[in-house]
Design an enzyme around this catalytic site. Structure first.
Site, PDB file in Angstrom:
ATOM      1  N   HIS A 199      35.798  40.535  47.855  1.00 22.57           N
ATOM      2  CA  HIS A 199      35.786  41.702  47.193  1.00 22.57           C
ATOM      3  C   HIS A 199      34.294  42.138  46.518  1.00 22.57           C
ATOM      4  CE1 HIS A 199      37.688  39.877  43.564  1.00 22.57           C
ATOM      5  NE2 HIS A 199      37.005  41.145  43.109  1.00 22.57           N
TER       6      HIS A 199
ATOM      7  N   ASP B 183      39.738  34.973  49.515  1.00 23.77           N
ATOM      8  CA  ASP B 183      38.814  36.049  48.875  1.00 23.77           C
ATOM      9  C   ASP B 183      37.574  35.392  48.542  1.00 23.77           C
ATOM     10  OD1 ASP B 183      37.636  38.144  47.805  1.00 23.77           O
ATOM     11  OD2 ASP B 183      39.295  38.724  46.358  1.00 23.77           O
TER      12      ASP B 183
ATOM     13  N   SER C 201      35.304  37.628  38.744  1.00 25.93           N
ATOM     14  CA  SER C 201      35.528  37.466  40.289  1.00 25.93           C
ATOM     15  C   SER C 201      34.064  36.683  40.908  1.00 25.93           C
ATOM     16  CB  SER C 201      35.259  38.725  41.086  1.00 25.93           C
ATOM     17  OG  SER C 201      36.827  39.109  40.830  1.00 25.93           O
TER      18      SER C 201
HETATM   19  N1  ARG Z   1      42.294  42.381  41.528  1.00 27.01           N
HETATM   20  C1  ARG Z   1      40.944  41.594  41.709  1.00 27.01           C
HETATM   21  C2  ARG Z   1      39.968  42.047  40.777  1.00 27.01           C
HETATM   22  O1  ARG Z   1      40.041  42.659  39.900  1.00 27.01           O
HETATM   23  C3  ARG Z   1      40.880  41.875  43.127  1.00 27.01           C
HETATM   24  C4  ARG Z   1      40.405  43.068  43.841  1.00 27.01           C
HETATM   25  C5  ARG Z   1      40.035  43.474  45.186  1.00 27.01           C
HETATM   26  N2  ARG Z   1      41.283  43.638  45.983  1.00 27.01           N
HETATM   27  C6  ARG Z   1      41.975  44.503  46.189  1.00 27.01           C
HETATM   28  N3  ARG Z   1      42.844  44.608  47.036  1.00 27.01           N
HETATM   29  N4  ARG Z   1      41.613  45.799  45.718  1.00 27.01           N
HETATM   30  O2  ARG Z   1      38.868  42.582  41.328  1.00 27.01           O
HETATM   31  N1  GLU Z   2      39.236  40.622  40.464  1.00 19.66           N
HETATM   32  C1  GLU Z   2      38.406  40.618  39.419  1.00 19.66           C
HETATM   33  C2  GLU Z   2      36.909  40.925  39.560  1.00 19.66           C
HETATM   34  O1  GLU Z   2      36.541  41.415  40.235  1.00 19.66           O
HETATM   35  C3  GLU Z   2      38.693  39.286  38.647  1.00 19.66           C
HETATM   36  C4  GLU Z   2      40.040  39.337  38.171  1.00 19.66           C
HETATM   37  C5  GLU Z   2      40.274  39.755  36.697  1.00 19.66           C
HETATM   38  O2  GLU Z   2      40.257  41.135  36.117  1.00 19.66           O
HETATM   39  O3  GLU Z   2      40.576  38.706  36.156  1.00 19.66           O
HETATM   40  O4  GLU Z   2      36.334  40.491  38.619  1.00 19.66           O
END
Ligand code: ARG
Ligand code: GLU
Length: 719
Positions: A85, A221, A650
């Site tokens: 991502h 990921d 991330s």
């Molecule tokens: N929750 C993770 C972060 O905050 C992954 C986000 C990407 N994935 C998604 N399905 N939107 O970035």
């Molecule tokens: N998916 C998050 C990011 O893009 C990390 C997850 C979080 O927020 O801890 O940094």
């Protein structure tokens, strides 16, 4: 008296102890603040192996990836590992219906096939020094917020010219502890970063939005890039002659995995947290601001999702935008839930009571901090309606692309008004590049529908003073659909072609035409209404809160002086550490700390938008063909630990007790997303993809053995 003192002592002790896994620590302070505890928790290396300025250390393998994520160097040829991502925008930019790398993945089987990404960069941290005294020189407790900022800006500018650095390095000075401390960062930024590999979305984003922020998780990921440097190994703009970067340090990769309670650490660039708020601020986020933003995003997402499911072209164009709107939307829901279930407000109140008690017991503290909590509470009450209006305005105008287009065109108008024809021409060139990007991820019918539903909220949910008078004249009989159609039909700023036409001609006429465009007029009127009725009142209230919050931060450092404090995340390099462990999300349920490929097969739904699985994976699974990467006939996929992470982490490496790479951080668990405001060791867990799953995909799934050959794999057991 003795009894009170004892109770106080025990509460304080409890308060310190319950925070064992909490914290995003500054790498240069590990030795003095954390090393002992880290070793007690299982670390086998020294703080100086993590951060040192006199020898190569782990920090030399960590980069800020494009300023929004983290990545790490994993080979001596500058190979970078980050999340799928995080690389997604690059993957999307290289994708078309013919070459659909989002759907099918992308692998460079030699360096010639790697793909360039003009706006992407990787920043190393060379050195970190405290510069508080230099920066706060001349600031007094009587300085107003504006004076204070002016002095600080001047000191920063002066210090930047005297810091010792090489010509190809940069200097960054950042505030910590709400402006009570300042640190200086010498950095090196590489601007030629090429795409090397990415799995298909059915692996890299397996489970998509249903599984996002969730455990148990099965997402691979990850994506891979490579840093290129000039022939002298120094940062250089993109050139075909650039060569793979030779790093000071690259991470060794462990094939041994982790067991329950193993020590882990995550090294990266967490973006923003607010751990030291007053209970009134936490309550406001939980009851007012988060719910408003959630409601707006819910409407926008429903519209976009409807279009994406029907149209493959729209699905590609809107994939990144949808994921990013959805991501915070879902996180805020988890946050509200977690704050409620763990009674974050109640806990803050307890802490505040203890704070008051200590302050009242010490005359020098009473003199400085008496009534501070009361003032903060009042300030938050006063700012509430304006903070809500700000969030409404920002959420809505940023979700409607017409709002973003107007912002771009306004910069052309402003440049003309400031610098005439010359300013106009300059601004126009830059704006056309940005708009080219914007319209590459835009569809007029989607935007019109988003406009219709959000503008209805804009009117119906807000008090009259916050609503653009011009918009009121454009809507008849509450018919927002008709109003949207009329505006999008008449406006010349709803497509790149018509904007190019609009911008053609002599500057005076063009600027006149922009200003007369119906959509430009509308968004400008919304901006003016917001500025007059919200921003002007918000600004002084915010300044008051900032200065109170700064004093409160200083007071907390002062009052709880035995406690180890870490500063809120601010996109600077941090280390967080914790042990591998599962958690209990609710009564009667207990989550394990590991997932396996078996779980992917359990979730598999053939042809599904979120849970389809590539045929090749099913084949490898059936044959149990996991190579060196499986254990006992099973292929590990993800694991969790009690590392305190946030957005920006991330792509951060998960390291074992020896500093070897064991995984890649990419998410947190749903029940614990409130850790940005209130870390709770019982339910806050970060989610990492096991490095052996990454290697399995690269090697067994993609056959990219060229990549595997670059890596340094280590193992204590023979494999
Ligand atoms: N929750 C993770 C972060 O905050 C992954 C986000 C990407 N994935 C998604 N399905 N939107 O970035
Ligand atoms: N998916 C998050 C990011 O893009 C990390 C997850 C979080 O927020 O801890 O940094």
């Amino acid at each position: 008296m003795k009894k009170i003192a004892l109770v106080l002592f025990i509460t304080v002790l409890f308060f310190y102890q319950s925070f064992a896994d909490e914290g995003m620590w500054l790498p240069q302070l590990l030795q003095s603040l954390n090393e002992k505890q880290m070793k007690k928790m299982g670390m086998k290396i020294n703080a100086s192996d993590i951060y040192s300025i006199s020898k190569s250390s782990l920090k030399d393998a960590i980069v800020s990836f494009g300023g929004f994520c983290t990545a790490e160097v994993i080979s001596n040829e500058g190979l970078l590992l980050t999340n799928h991502h995080c690389g997604f925008d690059a993957i999307q930019n290289h994708s078309s219906i013919q070459n659909n790398y989002i759907r099918d993945g992308f692998w460079a089987y030699n360096k010639g096939q790697e793909l360039t990404n003009p706006s992407l960069f990787a920043t190393f941290i060379i050195r970190i020094d405290e510069v508080t005294n230099d920066i706060l020189k001349g600031v007094t407790s009587n300085s107003t917020e504006i004076e204070r900022q002016r002095i600080i800006d001047k000191n920063i500018a002066a210090l930047k010219t005297t810091i010792k650095k090489e010509s190809y390095q940069d200097v960054l000075i950042r505030a910590f502890f709400e402006g009570n401390k300042y640190f200086c960062f010498v950095t090196e930024t590489y601007k030629d970063v090429r795409l090397v590999g990415a799995p298909p979305s059915s692996i890299g984003n397996f489970g998509k939005d249903t599984d996002n922020w969730m455990w148990p998780r099965h997402t691979g990921d990850f994506s891979m890039f490579r840093i290129y440097a000039g022939k002298d190994n120094k940062p250089a703009a993109y050139s075909a002659d650039n060569v793979p970067y030779k790093p000071k340090r690259s991470l060794n990769i462990s094939l041994d995995g982790v067991k329950e309670n193993d020590f882990t650490m995550v090294f990266g660039f967490p973006g923003r947290t607010t751990q030291y708020l007053h209970s009134a601020a936490v309550k406001q986020i939980m009851d007012v601001l988060d719910p408003a933003k959630i409601a707006i995003r819910e409407k926008a997402l429903t519209v976009i999702d409807g279009f994406m499911r029907k149209d493959e072209g729209i699905k590609i164009k809107y994939a990144a935008k949808y994921a990013s709107i959805q991501n915070a939307y879902k996180k805020w829901q988890g946050e509200v839930l977690g704050l409620r279930s763990k009674d974050a407000v109640g806990k803050k109140k307890q802490l505040e009571a203890l704070f008051e008690k200590i302050v009242l017991a010490k005359p020098e503290m009473t003199a400085m901090y008496l009534n501070l909590l009361k003032k903060l509470e009042e300030a938050y009450a006063e700012i509430e309606p304006y903070a809500l209006a700000r969030d409404y305005y920002n959420e809505i105008t940023q979700k409607i692309e017409l709002g973003n287009v107007t912002t771009q065109l306004r910069s052309v108008v402003n440049a003309f008004e400031k610098d005439g024809e010359k300013g106009f021409i300059n601004a126009k060139t830059g704006v056309l590049v940005s708009l080219e990007n914007l319209f590459g991820e835009y569809d007029v019918n989607v935007d019109k529908k988003v406009f219709e539903v959000l503008m209805k909220m804009y009117v119906q949910d807000q008090k009259a003073a916050n609503i653009s008078p011009y918009f009121t004249t454009l809507v008849q009989n509450n018919n927002y659909e008709k109003a949207a159609s009329a505006i999008y039909d008449q406006s010349k700023i709803t497509s790149l072609e018509s904007i190019k036409n609009l911008l053609n001609g002599n500057a005076t006429d063009v600027v006149e035409a922009i200003k007369n465009d119906i959509a430009f007029k509308l968004v400008s009127d919304m901006a003016k209404t917001f500025s007059d009725n919200v921003a002007k009142k918000l600004a002084p209230l915010q300044a008051t809160i900032n200065s109170l919050q700064r004093l409160y931060m200083q007071a907390q450092l002062d009052v709880f002086s035995d406690k180890n404090f870490y500063p809120d995340a601010n996109s600077t390099l941090r280390i967080t550490y914790g042990n591998v462990k599962g958690y209990t999300p609710k009564d009667g349920a207990k989550y394990d700390f590991y997932t396996y490929l078996d779980g992917i097969m359990e979730k598999y739904k053939p042809g599904d938008y979120e849970f389809d699985v590539p045929a090749k994976i099913i084949e490898l699974y059936k044959k149990k063909d996991f190579g060196r990467y499986g254990v006992n006939g099973k292929q590990p996929v993800c694991f969790i630990a009690a590392n305190h992470t946030t957005g920006g982490n991330s792509g951060s490496p998960a390291l074992d007790a020896y500093g070897n790479l064991i995984g890649l951080n990419f998410d947190r668990v749903w029940e614990g997303t409130m850790s940005d405001i209130n870390y709770d060791p019982t339910i806050c867990r970060n989610i990492m993809v096991d490095i052996r799953y990454v290697l399995f995909i690269v090697d067994k799934f993609a056959g990219a053995t060229n990549i595997i050959k670059e890596l340094k794999l280590v193992s204590k057991t023979k494999r």
